[in-house]
Motif scaffolding. Structure first.
Motif, PDB file in Angstrom:
ATOM      1  N   GLN A  46       0.858  -1.181   0.000  1.00 43.21           N
ATOM      2  CA  GLN A  46       0.000   0.000   0.000  1.00 43.21           C
ATOM      3  C   GLN A  46       0.895   1.232   0.000  1.00 43.21           C
ATOM      4  O   GLN A  46       1.851   1.307   0.760  1.00 43.21           O
ATOM      5  CB  GLN A  46      -0.878   0.002   1.261  1.00 43.21           C
ATOM      6  N   GLU A  58      -1.222  -5.487   2.866  1.00 42.72           N
ATOM      7  CA  GLU A  58      -2.306  -6.335   3.351  1.00 42.72           C
ATOM      8  C   GLU A  58      -1.909  -7.793   3.194  1.00 42.72           C
ATOM      9  O   GLU A  58      -1.461  -8.209   2.121  1.00 42.72           O
ATOM     10  CB  GLU A  58      -3.602  -6.059   2.566  1.00 42.72           C
ATOM     11  N   GLY A 115      -1.680  -5.296   7.408  1.00 43.06           N
ATOM     12  CA  GLY A 115      -3.128  -5.396   7.583  1.00 43.06           C
ATOM     13  C   GLY A 115      -3.559  -6.850   7.560  1.00 43.06           C
ATOM     14  O   GLY A 115      -3.147  -7.617   6.704  1.00 43.06           O
ATOM     15  N   ASN A 117      -6.985  -9.396   7.727  1.00 45.37           N
ATOM     16  CA  ASN A 117      -8.446  -9.492   7.644  1.00 45.37           C
ATOM     17  C   ASN A 117      -9.000 -10.337   8.779  1.00 45.37           C
ATOM     18  O   ASN A 117      -8.517 -11.436   9.027  1.00 45.37           O
ATOM     19  CB  ASN A 117      -8.849 -10.144   6.314  1.00 45.37           C
ATOM     20  N   GLU A 149      -8.488  -5.489   9.909  1.00 45.06           N
ATOM     21  CA  GLU A 149      -9.524  -5.042   8.983  1.00 45.06           C
ATOM     22  C   GLU A 149     -10.835  -5.737   9.302  1.00 45.06           C
ATOM     23  O   GLU A 149     -10.913  -6.964   9.315  1.00 45.06           O
ATOM     24  CB  GLU A 149      -9.117  -5.364   7.529  1.00 45.06           C
ATOM     25  N   THR A 151     -15.256  -5.515   8.520  1.00 42.33           N
ATOM     26  CA  THR A 151     -16.187  -4.908   7.567  1.00 42.33           C
ATOM     27  C   THR A 151     -17.262  -4.125   8.325  1.00 42.33           C
ATOM     28  O   THR A 151     -17.476  -4.339   9.523  1.00 42.33           O
ATOM     29  CB  THR A 151     -16.876  -5.959   6.681  1.00 42.33           C
ATOM     30  N   SER A 177      -9.239  -0.887  10.822  1.00 44.50           N
ATOM     31  CA  SER A 177      -9.805  -0.238   9.646  1.00 44.50           C
ATOM     32  C   SER A 177     -11.107  -0.893   9.226  1.00 44.50           C
ATOM     33  O   SER A 177     -11.386  -2.039   9.567  1.00 44.50           O
ATOM     34  CB  SER A 177      -8.808  -0.259   8.487  1.00 44.50           C
ATOM     35  N   ASP A 179     -13.043  -2.299   6.199  1.00 46.03           N
ATOM     36  CA  ASP A 179     -12.772  -2.843   4.871  1.00 46.03           C
ATOM     37  C   ASP A 179     -14.027  -2.751   3.997  1.00 46.03           C
ATOM     38  O   ASP A 179     -15.141  -2.688   4.519  1.00 46.03           O
ATOM     39  CB  ASP A 179     -12.391  -4.324   5.047  1.00 46.03           C
ATOM     40  N   ASP A 180     -13.834  -2.771   2.698  1.00 45.16           N
ATOM     41  CA  ASP A 180     -14.946  -2.795   1.734  1.00 45.16           C
ATOM     42  C   ASP A 180     -15.939  -1.680   2.011  1.00 45.16           C
ATOM     43  O   ASP A 180     -17.161  -1.853   1.851  1.00 45.16           O
ATOM     44  CB  ASP A 180     -15.696  -4.154   1.784  1.00 45.16           C
ATOM     45  N   LYS A 200     -11.288   1.834   4.186  1.00 43.85           N
ATOM     46  CA  LYS A 200     -10.797   1.287   2.919  1.00 43.85           C
ATOM     47  C   LYS A 200     -11.946   1.326   1.917  1.00 43.85           C
ATOM     48  O   LYS A 200     -12.906   0.558   2.036  1.00 43.85           O
ATOM     49  CB  LYS A 200     -10.307  -0.160   3.107  1.00 43.85           C
ATOM     50  N   ASP A 202     -14.109   0.494  -1.024  1.00 46.63           N
ATOM     51  CA  ASP A 202     -14.222  -0.744  -1.784  1.00 46.63           C
ATOM     52  C   ASP A 202     -13.829  -0.549  -3.248  1.00 46.63           C
ATOM     53  O   ASP A 202     -14.124   0.473  -3.852  1.00 46.63           O
ATOM     54  CB  ASP A 202     -15.640  -1.295  -1.715  1.00 46.63           C
ATOM     55  N   GLU A 234      -8.908   0.946  -2.608  1.00 47.70           N
ATOM     56  CA  GLU A 234      -8.528  -0.408  -3.018  1.00 47.70           C
ATOM     57  C   GLU A 234      -8.838  -0.604  -4.495  1.00 47.70           C
ATOM     58  O   GLU A 234      -9.719   0.059  -5.044  1.00 47.70           O
ATOM     59  CB  GLU A 234      -9.358  -1.435  -2.252  1.00 47.70           C
TER      60      GLU A 234
END
Ligand code: C2E
Ligand code: CA
Ligand code: CA
Ligand code: CA
Length: 271
Positions: A46, A58, A115, A117, A149, A151, A177, A179-180, A200, A202, A234
């Protein structure tokens, strides 16, 4: 059902049992994969758009199946979640990402944030904060170099301990963070309450050519900054997308235009 569908029923029945059998097979293969060390992490760098430096990466899970080759996460994470195996797999991912990041720092590469998930099951487990702390202690990685990360949908649930979990992670010094961002149900109320550090955007808003997307991206960037959060785009695939994001003062970018996710030995060449 049998009477209604007649001979078709057998096809129907065997299709279901085939699917079920395939799931059972994959479940036992996943267990074996974890035990035999068939999982790998690849890392997608990143970039900070101001300094043009790599500031993070990530960790993305890859399953190197002995016969089928690399299997992408979208093909097995769902089943791992259903069966609860995601907890053990997720523990491995956290441990490995922290270990690898610390090892790179010890070798003298410029320090970057890794990062990781999280799946919903991981976020909702009571022991999560303790586990993260233990892994940081054991690997020696400074907490500020780990970003978890989650969601929107995972965060905006009624589970009452979510806010507390995120607060505890932040108190440890770990980054969190969303995500999506833009694909789930966020509410401004939650966003201002959760102490998350970054949104982040999407990839759908970045690389699908729809007229409204630029307006959406602009407003997400502005909103993040007003809420004192950083924002990363992203799925950046073209120079035009990159220019737009730079003009709109987006903080960071991740995407094929700069680099695909890479195995560790290739990633270090970029650091
Ligand atoms: P994600 O977290 O949204 O990860 C980003 C995905 O977008 C990755 O797919 C990445 O390879 C892909 N990507 C990156 N740049 C671009 C681009 O410029 N264009 C396009 N079209 N795609 C790009 P990947 O590695 O297949 O992962 C898919 C999903 O699997 C992830 O989506 C994440 O939800 C899940 N996943 C991956 N690793 C883990 C893990 O360790 N734990 C859990 N729970 N989920 C994981
Ligand atoms: Ca992610
Ligand atoms: Ca994403
Ligand atoms: Ca995703």
């Amino acid at each position: 059902i049998k009477e209604k569908y007649g001979s078709n029923y057998n096809i129907f029945e065997s299709a279901i049992s085939e699917k079920f059998k395939a799931m059972l097979t994959m479940e036992s293969e996943l267990r074996k994969a974890l035990k035999d060390g068939q999982f790998e992490l690849h890392y997608q760098p990143q970039k900070n758009l101001n300094s043009d430096e790599i500031v993070g990466m990530e960790a993305l899970l890859r399953w190197k199946h002995p016969l089928k080759g690399y299997i992408p996460p979208d093909d097995f994470i769902g089943l791992a979640e259903k069966t609860g195996l995601i907890i053990d797999i997720g523990d491995w991912v956290l441990q490995e990402a922290c270990r690898q990041n610390k090892a790179w720092q010890d070798k003298g590469f410029q320090p970057v944030v890794v990062g990781v998930n999280l799946s919903a099951k991981q976020l909702y487990q009571r022991e999560l904060v303790g586990k993260v702390k233990k892994i940081l202690d054991e690997t020696g990685l400074a907490p500020g170099y780990l970003e978890l990360e989650i969601t929107e949908t995972m965060a905006m649930t009624n589970e009452e301990n979510i806010l507390e979990t995120i607060q505890c992670l932040r108190q440890l010094g770990v980054m969190v963070s969303i995500d999506d961002f833009g694909t789930g149900y966020s509410s401004f109320k939650y966003l201002s309450v959760f102490p998350v550090t970054k949104l982040k955007i999407d990839k759908m808003f970045i690389n699908e050519n729809r007229e409204q997307n630029q307006a959406i991206v602009k407003s997400i960037i502005h909103m993040s900054h007003s809420l004192n959060m950083k924002v990363i785009a992203e799925g950046v695939e073209t120079v035009d997308q990159l220019r737009f994001l730079t003009d709109e003062a987006c903080d960071e970018m991740q995407g094929f235009y700069f680099s695909k996710p890479l195995p560790p030995e290739k990633l270090t060449k970029l650091l």
